[in-house]
Design a protein around this motif. Structure first.
Motif, PDB file in Angstrom:
ATOM      1  N   LEU A 142       0.806  -1.220   0.000  1.00 18.52           N
ATOM      2  CA  LEU A 142       0.000   0.000   0.000  1.00 18.52           C
ATOM      3  C   LEU A 142       0.840   1.271   0.000  1.00 18.52           C
ATOM      4  O   LEU A 142       0.373   2.318  -0.459  1.00 18.52           O
ATOM      5  N   LYS A 143       2.043   1.205   0.488  1.00 14.47           N
ATOM      6  CA  LYS A 143       2.923   2.378   0.406  1.00 14.47           C
ATOM      7  C   LYS A 143       3.173   2.753  -1.052  1.00 14.47           C
ATOM      8  O   LYS A 143       3.405   3.916  -1.382  1.00 14.47           O
ATOM      9  N   GLY A 144       3.115   1.754  -1.930  1.00 18.80           N
ATOM     10  CA  GLY A 144       3.305   2.015  -3.340  1.00 18.80           C
ATOM     11  C   GLY A 144       2.009   2.196  -4.107  1.00 18.80           C
ATOM     12  O   GLY A 144       1.959   2.958  -5.080  1.00 18.80           O
ATOM     13  N   PHE A 145       0.937   1.502  -3.691  1.00 18.87           N
ATOM     14  CA  PHE A 145      -0.319   1.530  -4.440  1.00 18.87           C
ATOM     15  C   PHE A 145      -1.275   2.629  -3.995  1.00 18.87           C
ATOM     16  O   PHE A 145      -2.193   2.998  -4.731  1.00 18.87           O
ATOM     17  N   LEU A 146      -1.112   3.135  -2.783  1.00 14.16           N
ATOM     18  CA  LEU A 146      -2.039   4.143  -2.269  1.00 14.16           C
ATOM     19  C   LEU A 146      -1.997   5.398  -3.131  1.00 14.16           C
ATOM     20  O   LEU A 146      -0.923   5.894  -3.471  1.00 14.16           O
ATOM     21  N   ARG A 147      -3.165   5.923  -3.499  1.00 13.99           N
ATOM     22  CA  ARG A 147      -3.258   7.111  -4.339  1.00 13.99           C
ATOM     23  C   ARG A 147      -4.003   8.220  -3.604  1.00 13.99           C
ATOM     24  O   ARG A 147      -5.104   7.993  -3.095  1.00 13.99           O
ATOM     25  N   PHE A 148      -3.417   9.391  -3.555  1.00 11.39           N
ATOM     26  CA  PHE A 148      -4.086  10.560  -2.975  1.00 11.39           C
ATOM     27  C   PHE A 148      -4.774  11.347  -4.088  1.00 11.39           C
ATOM     28  O   PHE A 148      -4.267  11.461  -5.201  1.00 11.39           O
ATOM     29  N   SER A 149      -5.950  11.887  -3.750  1.00 14.90           N
ATOM     30  CA  SER A 149      -6.667  12.808  -4.638  1.00 14.90           C
ATOM     31  C   SER A 149      -6.864  14.120  -3.883  1.00 14.90           C
ATOM     32  O   SER A 149      -7.131  14.103  -2.677  1.00 14.90           O
ATOM     33  N   GLU A 150      -6.740  15.234  -4.597  1.00  8.47           N
ATOM     34  CA  GLU A 150      -6.894  16.545  -3.962  1.00  8.47           C
ATOM     35  C   GLU A 150      -8.366  16.952  -3.960  1.00  8.47           C
ATOM     36  O   GLU A 150      -9.015  17.011  -5.006  1.00  8.47           O
ATOM     37  N   ASN A 153     -11.105  21.486  -0.899  1.00 12.23           N
ATOM     38  CA  ASN A 153     -10.513  22.275   0.192  1.00 12.23           C
ATOM     39  C   ASN A 153      -8.993  22.125   0.275  1.00 12.23           C
ATOM     40  O   ASN A 153      -8.367  22.629   1.215  1.00 12.23           O
ATOM     41  N   GLY A 154      -8.404  21.432  -0.696  1.00 10.22           N
ATOM     42  CA  GLY A 154      -6.951  21.285  -0.731  1.00 10.22           C
ATOM     43  C   GLY A 154      -6.403  20.102   0.040  1.00 10.22           C
ATOM     44  O   GLY A 154      -5.201  19.835  -0.002  1.00 10.22           O
ATOM     45  N   VAL A 155      -7.267  19.375   0.752  1.00  6.59           N
ATOM     46  CA  VAL A 155      -6.828  18.208   1.523  1.00  6.59           C
ATOM     47  C   VAL A 155      -6.565  17.041   0.569  1.00  6.59           C
ATOM     48  O   VAL A 155      -7.343  16.782  -0.362  1.00  6.59           O
ATOM     49  N   LEU A 156      -5.469  16.334   0.786  1.00  6.33           N
ATOM     50  CA  LEU A 156      -5.176  15.124   0.022  1.00  6.33           C
ATOM     51  C   LEU A 156      -5.905  13.961   0.678  1.00  6.33           C
ATOM     52  O   LEU A 156      -5.763  13.730   1.882  1.00  6.33           O
ATOM     53  N   PHE A 157      -6.674  13.226  -0.115  1.00  4.16           N
ATOM     54  CA  PHE A 157      -7.523  12.171   0.451  1.00  4.16           C
ATOM     55  C   PHE A 157      -7.319  10.851  -0.288  1.00  4.16           C
ATOM     56  O   PHE A 157      -7.125  10.830  -1.505  1.00  4.16           O
ATOM     57  N   SER A 158      -7.362   9.752   0.486  1.00  2.03           N
ATOM     58  CA  SER A 158      -7.240   8.434  -0.120  1.00  2.03           C
ATOM     59  C   SER A 158      -8.110   7.437   0.637  1.00  2.03           C
ATOM     60  O   SER A 158      -8.252   7.529   1.864  1.00  2.03           O
ATOM     61  N   THR A 159      -8.683   6.511  -0.110  1.00  2.76           N
ATOM     62  CA  THR A 159      -9.453   5.425   0.489  1.00  2.76           C
ATOM     63  C   THR A 159      -8.711   4.117   0.266  1.00  2.76           C
ATOM     64  O   THR A 159      -8.185   3.869  -0.830  1.00  2.76           O
ATOM     65  N   ILE A 160      -8.649   3.278   1.294  1.00  2.00           N
ATOM     66  CA  ILE A 160      -8.012   1.966   1.180  1.00  2.00           C
ATOM     67  C   ILE A 160      -8.949   0.906   1.730  1.00  2.00           C
ATOM     68  O   ILE A 160      -9.863   1.206   2.511  1.00  2.00           O
ATOM     69  N   HIS A 161      -8.731  -0.335   1.312  1.00  2.00           N
ATOM     70  CA  HIS A 161      -9.547  -1.467   1.770  1.00  2.00           C
ATOM     71  C   HIS A 161      -8.616  -2.618   2.175  1.00  2.00           C
ATOM     72  O   HIS A 161      -8.605  -3.673   1.537  1.00  2.00           O
ATOM     73  N   PRO A 162      -7.804  -2.425   3.206  1.00  2.00           N
ATOM     74  CA  PRO A 162      -6.834  -3.467   3.582  1.00  2.00           C
ATOM     75  C   PRO A 162      -7.481  -4.606   4.372  1.00  2.00           C
ATOM     76  O   PRO A 162      -8.538  -4.451   4.982  1.00  2.00           O
ATOM     77  N   LYS A 163      -6.828  -5.764   4.346  1.00  2.00           N
ATOM     78  CA  LYS A 163      -7.259  -6.883   5.186  1.00  2.00           C
ATOM     79  C   LYS A 163      -6.841  -6.628   6.635  1.00  2.00           C
ATOM     80  O   LYS A 163      -7.630  -6.807   7.558  1.00  2.00           O
ATOM     81  N   ASN A 164      -5.589  -6.235   6.809  1.00  2.00           N
ATOM     82  CA  ASN A 164      -5.036  -6.012   8.143  1.00  2.00           C
ATOM     83  C   ASN A 164      -5.129  -4.540   8.524  1.00  2.00           C
ATOM     84  O   ASN A 164      -5.356  -3.675   7.675  1.00  2.00           O
ATOM     85  N   ASN A 165      -4.940  -4.271   9.791  1.00  2.00           N
ATOM     86  CA  ASN A 165      -5.028  -2.889  10.274  1.00  2.00           C
ATOM     87  C   ASN A 165      -3.691  -2.179  10.043  1.00  2.00           C
ATOM     88  O   ASN A 165      -2.919  -1.943  10.972  1.00  2.00           O
ATOM     89  N   ASN A 182      -1.790  18.646   4.331  1.00  2.00           N
ATOM     90  CA  ASN A 182      -2.994  18.182   5.027  1.00  2.00           C
ATOM     91  C   ASN A 182      -3.513  16.962   4.269  1.00  2.00           C
ATOM     92  O   ASN A 182      -3.814  17.062   3.070  1.00  2.00           O
ATOM     93  N   PHE A 183      -3.582  15.831   4.944  1.00  2.00           N
ATOM     94  CA  PHE A 183      -4.089  14.650   4.245  1.00  2.00           C
ATOM     95  C   PHE A 183      -4.912  13.767   5.174  1.00  2.00           C
ATOM     96  O   PHE A 183      -4.827  13.852   6.407  1.00  2.00           O
ATOM     97  N   MET A 184      -5.724  12.908   4.540  1.00  4.37           N
ATOM     98  CA  MET A 184      -6.536  11.946   5.270  1.00  4.37           C
ATOM     99  C   MET A 184      -6.512  10.621   4.521  1.00  4.37           C
ATOM    100  O   MET A 184      -6.679  10.580   3.301  1.00  4.37           O
ATOM    101  N   ILE A 185      -6.283   9.549   5.256  1.00  2.00           N
ATOM    102  CA  ILE A 185      -6.354   8.195   4.693  1.00  2.00           C
ATOM    103  C   ILE A 185      -7.528   7.487   5.366  1.00  2.00           C
ATOM    104  O   ILE A 185      -7.548   7.339   6.594  1.00  2.00           O
ATOM    105  N   TYR A 186      -8.489   7.076   4.574  1.00  2.00           N
ATOM    106  CA  TYR A 186      -9.718   6.455   5.091  1.00  2.00           C
ATOM    107  C   TYR A 186      -9.662   4.944   4.863  1.00  2.00           C
ATOM    108  O   TYR A 186      -9.622   4.485   3.732  1.00  2.00           O
ATOM    109  N   ASP A 187      -9.642   4.192   5.953  1.00  2.00           N
ATOM    110  CA  ASP A 187      -9.669   2.730   5.901  1.00  2.00           C
ATOM    111  C   ASP A 187     -11.131   2.302   5.991  1.00  2.00           C
ATOM    112  O   ASP A 187     -11.695   2.212   7.083  1.00  2.00           O
ATOM    113  N   LYS A 257      -9.839  -1.181  -7.094  1.00  3.31           N
ATOM    114  CA  LYS A 257     -10.907  -0.180  -6.976  1.00  3.31           C
ATOM    115  C   LYS A 257     -10.423   1.116  -6.327  1.00  3.31           C
ATOM    116  O   LYS A 257     -11.126   2.129  -6.362  1.00  3.31           O
ATOM    117  N   ASP A 258      -9.224   1.103  -5.757  1.00  5.57           N
ATOM    118  CA  ASP A 258      -8.667   2.322  -5.162  1.00  5.57           C
ATOM    119  C   ASP A 258      -7.627   2.977  -6.062  1.00  5.57           C
ATOM    120  O   ASP A 258      -7.006   3.967  -5.669  1.00  5.57           O
TER     121      ASP A 258
END
Length: 267
Positions: A142-150, A153-165, A182-187, A257-258
């Protein structure tokens, strides 16, 4: 036998380690007579004393401090990643909380110290190794596959669907990489979010009531760059050399899908 019922979180399990060790000292019992469980046990057995562990940041912090001081940060990282594992096979194998506890006991009582992690013939240590590897591997992907979208409001946002926490691992990684963003990662799997303010440390928050519609409001630049990226992705593709199996090996389908360029394959 003393059974400690721990909350399935780092704080919960590490507090269980603290309480179990304290009881061992007070009652002069053996570590073999102690068993830790993450979450409620399926069955209660006769002749067992059950102790419900109340998570304590202070107690967990003392355990973390001891592990770092006596066994080193790498040992602690292994323990933490094992705890963060979802442990889907927990009902078939020993509970991860007990594997963590007995591994810590082995390390603190052995002249090898942290090097006991190499003793994979020990079932507790092998279980910790197995769980830690699963979490670390997924976090690495996920360090390589995670994608941020702006967002607007300028916040970088990403959604992930991992198996583990893996969210705490990713949040620490991207805090180091983007300290002034400013960023947010949503699990979405675990309904948690890592929120980072520029120049600050990240926070983990409950995201069970997050408004996902607002998080689709991309900035004009983001929408433009997504179109450019998709055009580039399509232009370099060679239809005659399409290889879905190889593509799935390079980026497992559960991450598609992410990813902007692969999302349409999942729709």
């Amino acid at each position: 036998m003393h059974v400690f019922i721990c909350e399935n979180t780092p704080n919960g399990i590490l507090t269980g380690v603290y309480d179990a060790w304290e009881l061992k000292i007070q009652e002069r019992c053996s570590h073999a007579d102690i068993y830790l469980v993450s979450g409620q046990p399926d069955n209660y057995e006769l002749f067992c004393d059950y102790h419900t562990v109340a998570p304590s940041a202070e107690k967990a912090g003392k355990v973390v401090s001891t592990l770092n001081r006596k066994l080193g940060h790498d040992f602690y990282e292994t323990i933490l990643t094992a705890i963060l594992s979802i442990d889907l096979s927990g009902k078939k194998k020993m509970d991860k909380a007990n594997a963590v506890y007995q591994t810590i006991v082995a390390a603190l009582h052995s002249p090898k110290g942290a090097r006991v992690l190499d003793s994979l013939s020990n079932p507790y240590i092998y279980r910790v190794f197995e769980l830690s590897r699963a979490t670390a591997s997924e976090a690495h992907h996920l360090k390589g596959f995670l994608r941020f979208s702006e967002l607007q409001n300028g916040v970088l946002f990403s959604t992930i669907h991992p198996k583990n926490n893996v969210l705490p691992i990713l949040a620490e990684h991207f805090t180091d990489r983007f300290p002034q963003e400013n960023f947010m990662i949503y699990d979405e799997t675990h309904q948690l979010a890592a929120v980072h303010r520029a120049g600050k440390n990240y926070m983990l928050v409950d995201a069970s009531d997050i408004n996902t519609e607002l998080l689709q409001n991309y900035s004009e630049n983001e929408a433009r760059f997504q179109k450019l990226w998709l055009a580039f992705f399509d232009s370099i593709a060679i239809e005659a050399r399409t290889n879905p199996e190889l593509q799935a090996q390079n980026i497992p389908k559960r991450f598609w899908k992410d990813a902007v360029e692969l999302r349409h394959f999942c729709e």
